[in-house]
Design a protein around this motif. Structure first.
Motif, mmCIF file in Angstrom:
data_model
loop_
_atom_site.group_PDB
_atom_site.id
_atom_site.type_symbol
_atom_site.label_atom_id
_atom_site.label_comp_id
_atom_site.label_asym_id
_atom_site.label_seq_id
_atom_site.Cartn_x
_atom_site.Cartn_y
_atom_site.Cartn_z
ATOM 1 N N ARG A 36 9.640 30.094 -18.128
ATOM 2 C CA ARG A 36 8.132 29.991 -18.067
ATOM 3 C C ARG A 36 7.240 28.958 -18.671
ATOM 4 N NH1 ARG A 36 7.583 36.042 -19.840
ATOM 5 N NH2 ARG A 36 7.798 35.941 -21.966
ATOM 6 N N GLU A 55 2.800 38.984 -9.606
ATOM 7 C CA GLU A 55 2.164 39.726 -10.662
ATOM 8 C C GLU A 55 0.745 39.917 -10.190
ATOM 9 O OE1 GLU A 55 3.584 38.036 -14.337
ATOM 10 O OE2 GLU A 55 5.482 39.210 -14.055
ATOM 11 N N ALA A 84 7.371 34.440 -11.041
ATOM 12 C CA ALA A 84 6.319 35.206 -11.196
ATOM 13 C C ALA A 84 4.978 34.736 -11.122
ATOM 14 C CB ALA A 84 6.727 36.346 -12.153
ATOM 15 N N PRO A 85 4.493 34.258 -10.017
ATOM 16 C CA PRO A 85 3.211 33.875 -9.782
ATOM 17 C C PRO A 85 2.291 35.042 -10.117
ATOM 18 C CG PRO A 85 4.328 33.473 -7.970
ATOM 19 C CD PRO A 85 5.394 33.993 -8.689
ATOM 20 N N SER A 86 1.103 34.719 -10.353
ATOM 21 C CA SER A 86 -0.095 35.591 -10.153
ATOM 22 C C SER A 86 -1.125 35.063 -8.923
ATOM 23 C CB SER A 86 -0.864 35.877 -11.453
ATOM 24 O OG SER A 86 -0.218 36.533 -12.367
ATOM 25 N N CYS A 143 5.691 43.102 -17.025
ATOM 26 C CA CYS A 143 6.545 41.999 -16.998
ATOM 27 C C CYS A 143 7.764 42.396 -17.664
ATOM 28 C CB CYS A 143 5.943 40.863 -17.801
ATOM 29 S SG CYS A 143 7.110 39.382 -17.929
ATOM 30 N N ARG A 161 13.620 34.584 -12.449
ATOM 31 C CA ARG A 161 12.640 34.923 -11.525
ATOM 32 C C ARG A 161 11.434 33.914 -11.721
ATOM 33 N NH1 ARG A 161 9.122 35.059 -15.079
ATOM 34 N NH2 ARG A 161 8.900 36.928 -16.802
ATOM 35 N N TYR A 182 -0.068 43.174 -18.708
ATOM 36 C CA TYR A 182 0.971 42.095 -18.294
ATOM 37 C C TYR A 182 2.241 42.298 -19.141
ATOM 38 C CZ TYR A 182 3.568 37.591 -19.160
ATOM 39 O OH TYR A 182 4.599 36.859 -19.214
ATOM 40 N N LEU A 209 2.698 30.507 -22.242
ATOM 41 C CA LEU A 209 3.569 32.063 -22.395
ATOM 42 C C LEU A 209 4.427 32.162 -23.535
ATOM 43 C CD1 LEU A 209 3.443 33.140 -18.616
ATOM 44 C CD2 LEU A 209 2.033 34.091 -20.683
HETATM 45 N N1 GLU Z 1 2.312 35.787 -13.892
HETATM 46 C C1 GLU Z 1 2.416 34.981 -14.794
HETATM 47 C C2 GLU Z 1 1.472 33.564 -14.455
HETATM 48 O O1 GLU Z 1 1.433 33.386 -13.232
HETATM 49 C C3 GLU Z 1 3.661 34.422 -15.181
HETATM 50 C C4 GLU Z 1 4.462 35.480 -15.987
HETATM 51 C C5 GLU Z 1 5.882 35.112 -16.421
HETATM 52 O O2 GLU Z 1 6.403 34.254 -16.128
HETATM 53 O O3 GLU Z 1 6.416 36.153 -17.295
HETATM 54 O O4 GLU Z 1 1.112 32.855 -15.299
#
Ligand code: GLU
Length: 281
Positions: free
Chosen positions: A214, A43, A9-11, A200, A7, A196, A218
């Motif tokens: 990612r 996200e 998963a941008p914020s 997540c 996936r 988060y 993270l």
């Molecule tokens: N939403 C997070 C971000 O934009 C990514 C989180 C993830 O990939 O688990 O940095």
């Protein structure tokens, strides 16, 4: 098609920038090589910072970069009830407590006790009368996961927590998980109904994510995520952490480098391929 599901998963706290583009390239390239698929997840649990117009812009920029995602974009802000149920379940297992301390309260207490800054925090529930008094006063709190209770609950399983890491070069490693280094984990936030780590891991399980790819900013999150997965009985994905794109000053590329946003680069006449090369992938 293999059962490789990953996936992106941008914020949506701003326009997509080169750092996101690099991450997206890593995600889609891994899926392409494995013959798998990519799901898109927005996200946006931090409702103060995330904006729907940024979500629209992210979808537009990703499409312009040539990425395709499987149908159905999951928008986290539409699912707070599901994230609440995770906290409720962990609470029903006796693993959580209400924490009325702010981050600065904790830092101040630790400094007073002579502990170095960043010492992992471990708390206790307040006595019931004191908790009731604070609740009546409308004091804000977060739900925290007690690592001490998790250790008791999981027994030897706690110390066996580990995850599969595949390095960007393709080497497999088993990493021993060290949730202890993070202290008791916030499952909710004062400014958001969930945190988060909850949203997540919930969505990675719900969406049957087999591979999480990612940025290495993270990398530490995996140590917490495998604990939540174990407690919730969720499967564990394989993790890959890729290098971040650095800004011209050698620091992590931040959104304030507005000229590096995908929209600005596109407006300057760059092609998706040129942007990819700028992202260094
Ligand atoms: N939403 C997070 C971000 O934009 C990514 C989180 C993830 O990939 O688990 O940095």
């Amino acid at each position: 098609m293999t059962d490789f599901v990953t996936r992106f998963a941008p914020s949506p706290t701003g326009r997509l920038h080169l750092g996101h583009a690099a991450s997206a390239f890593h995600v889609w390239e891994a899926a392409r090589q494995a013959g798998g698929k990519v799901l898109l997840r927005i996200e946006d649990i931090d409702q103060g910072r995330c904006k729907p117009e940024y979500t629209d812009a992210i979808l537009e920029d990703l499409a312009w970069l040539g990425f395709e995602w499987d149908s159905g974009v999951r928008i986290q802000s539409e699912h707070f009830v599901e994230y609440d149920s995770v906290v409720e379940y962990l609470t029903s297992l006796g693993l959580t407590y209400r924490c009325f301390r702010s981050r600065s309260d904790i830092a101040a207490e630790q400094a007073k006790a002579g502990l170095p800054p960043g010492t992992p925090f471990a708390g206790q529930p307040l006595p019931p009368e004191e908790e009731a008094r604070r609740m009546n006063e409308g004091a804000s709190y977060t739900w925290r996961l007690s690592l001490e209770k998790c250790r008791e609950y999981l027994g030897a399983g706690y110390h066996q927590l580990a995850f599969d890491l595949v390095t960007p070069e393709g080497h497999h490693e088993i990493i021993k998980a060290r949730p202890d280094l993070h202290g008791d984990i916030n499952l909710t936030r004062k400014d958001s109904p969930t945190a988060y780590h909850v949203a997540c891991t919930h969505d990675d399980a719900l969406q049957n994510i087999t591979h999480v790819i990612r940025g290495n900013d993270l990398a530490e999150a995996a140590h917490i995520h495998v604990l939540i997965q174990k407690l919730m009985g969720w499967p564990q994905p394989v993790y890959t952490h890729h290098a971040l794109v650095m800004g011209p000053d050698g620091k992590r590329l931040a959104k304030r480098f507005a000229s590096q946003s995908i929209a600005a680069l596109r407006a300057d006449g760059l092609s998706a391929d040129q942007v990819r090369r700028m992202a260094g992938v």
